[in-house]
Design an enzyme around this catalytic site. Sequence first.
Site, PDB file in Angstrom:
ATOM      1  N   HIS A  94       0.696  -1.268  -0.326  1.00  0.00           N
ATOM      2  CA  HIS A  94      -0.261  -0.118  -0.044  1.00  0.00           C
ATOM      3  C   HIS A  94       0.836   0.868  -0.112  1.00  0.00           C
ATOM      4  CE1 HIS A  94       0.744  -0.258   4.584  1.00  0.00           C
ATOM      5  NE2 HIS A  94       0.608   0.514   4.367  1.00  0.00           N
TER       6      HIS A  94
HETATM    7  P1  TYD Z   1      -1.536  -2.627   7.667  1.00  0.00           P
HETATM    8  O1  TYD Z   1      -2.092  -0.889   7.920  1.00  0.00           O
HETATM    9  O2  TYD Z   1      -2.509  -2.685   6.528  1.00  0.00           O
HETATM   10  O3  TYD Z   1      -0.260  -3.960   7.628  1.00  0.00           O
HETATM   11  P2  TYD Z   1       0.685  -4.251   7.073  1.00  0.00           P
HETATM   12  O4  TYD Z   1       1.353  -3.172   5.597  1.00  0.00           O
HETATM   13  O5  TYD Z   1       2.134  -4.059   7.630  1.00  0.00           O
HETATM   14  O6  TYD Z   1       0.359  -5.156   6.427  1.00  0.00           O
HETATM   15  O7  TYD Z   1      -2.504  -3.113   8.624  1.00  0.00           O
HETATM   16  C1  TYD Z   1      -2.450  -3.941   9.432  1.00  0.00           C
HETATM   17  C2  TYD Z   1      -3.811  -4.555  10.084  1.00  0.00           C
HETATM   18  O8  TYD Z   1      -4.037  -3.648  11.340  1.00  0.00           O
HETATM   19  C3  TYD Z   1      -4.538  -3.348   9.806  1.00  0.00           C
HETATM   20  O9  TYD Z   1      -6.296  -4.298   9.470  1.00  0.00           O
HETATM   21  C4  TYD Z   1      -5.994  -2.826   9.904  1.00  0.00           C
HETATM   22  C5  TYD Z   1      -4.531  -2.176  11.449  1.00  0.00           C
HETATM   23  N1  TYD Z   1      -4.051  -1.678  11.853  1.00  0.00           N
HETATM   24  C6  TYD Z   1      -4.168  -0.949  13.055  1.00  0.00           C
HETATM   25  O10 TYD Z   1      -5.889  -0.862  13.186  1.00  0.00           O
HETATM   26  N2  TYD Z   1      -4.371   0.308  13.433  1.00  0.00           N
HETATM   27  C7  TYD Z   1      -2.353   0.692  13.148  1.00  0.00           C
HETATM   28  O11 TYD Z   1      -1.760   1.235  13.162  1.00  0.00           O
HETATM   29  C8  TYD Z   1      -2.160  -0.288  11.449  1.00  0.00           C
HETATM   30  C9  TYD Z   1      -0.530   0.802  11.275  1.00  0.00           C
HETATM   31  C10 TYD Z   1      -2.959  -1.066  11.506  1.00  0.00           C
END
Ligand code: TYD
Length: 132
Positions: free
Chosen positions: A48
């Site tokens: 992302h």
């Molecule tokens: P995501 O940012 O998509 O993780 P990565 O890029 O490491 O794969 O986040 C994963 C999940 O965690 C998503 O459901 C959103 C949640 N999340 C939160 O609730 N708070 C946060 O601060 C972050 C970064 C993610």
Amino acid sequence: MEAKLINFKEIGNPSTGILIAIEQMKEVPFEIKRVYYLFDCHIRRGFHAHKKLKQVAIAINGSCKILLDDGTNKEIVLLNKKNQGLFIEGGTWREMYDFSADCVLMVIADSLYDEQDYIRDYQEFINFYRKS
Ligand code: TYD
């Protein structure tokens, strides 16, 4: 693109213990609103970009790689130093991978979690950010 690595000052030494302090607008170029960390990661993650969010990622233990993509150029950064942070601005697609088993990746961010700030579709990201 050029990865923006920040070297943090170490206080102390390996025989006594080392301390690193990170303050907003000093070691990181923004006001700190959120800290989160990842560990026990076995799969490639990220996939992302953020529209506005600014972050600094630090491998506070172990190592991982981060692919950065600004829509035109890609760069791979190895994070394996406790005293080094990677500044990631908005408009940057990122993927994290090759996590060591002991990797703890801490992220300091300038905003609270906001799903509206995410771009999770690569083609949408390219349409927004590819420099002509
Ligand atoms: P995501 O940012 O998509 O993780 P990565 O890029 O490491 O794969 O986040 C994963 C999940 O965690 C998503 O459901 C959103 C949640 N999340 C939160 O609730 N708070 C946060 O601060 C972050 C970064 C993610």
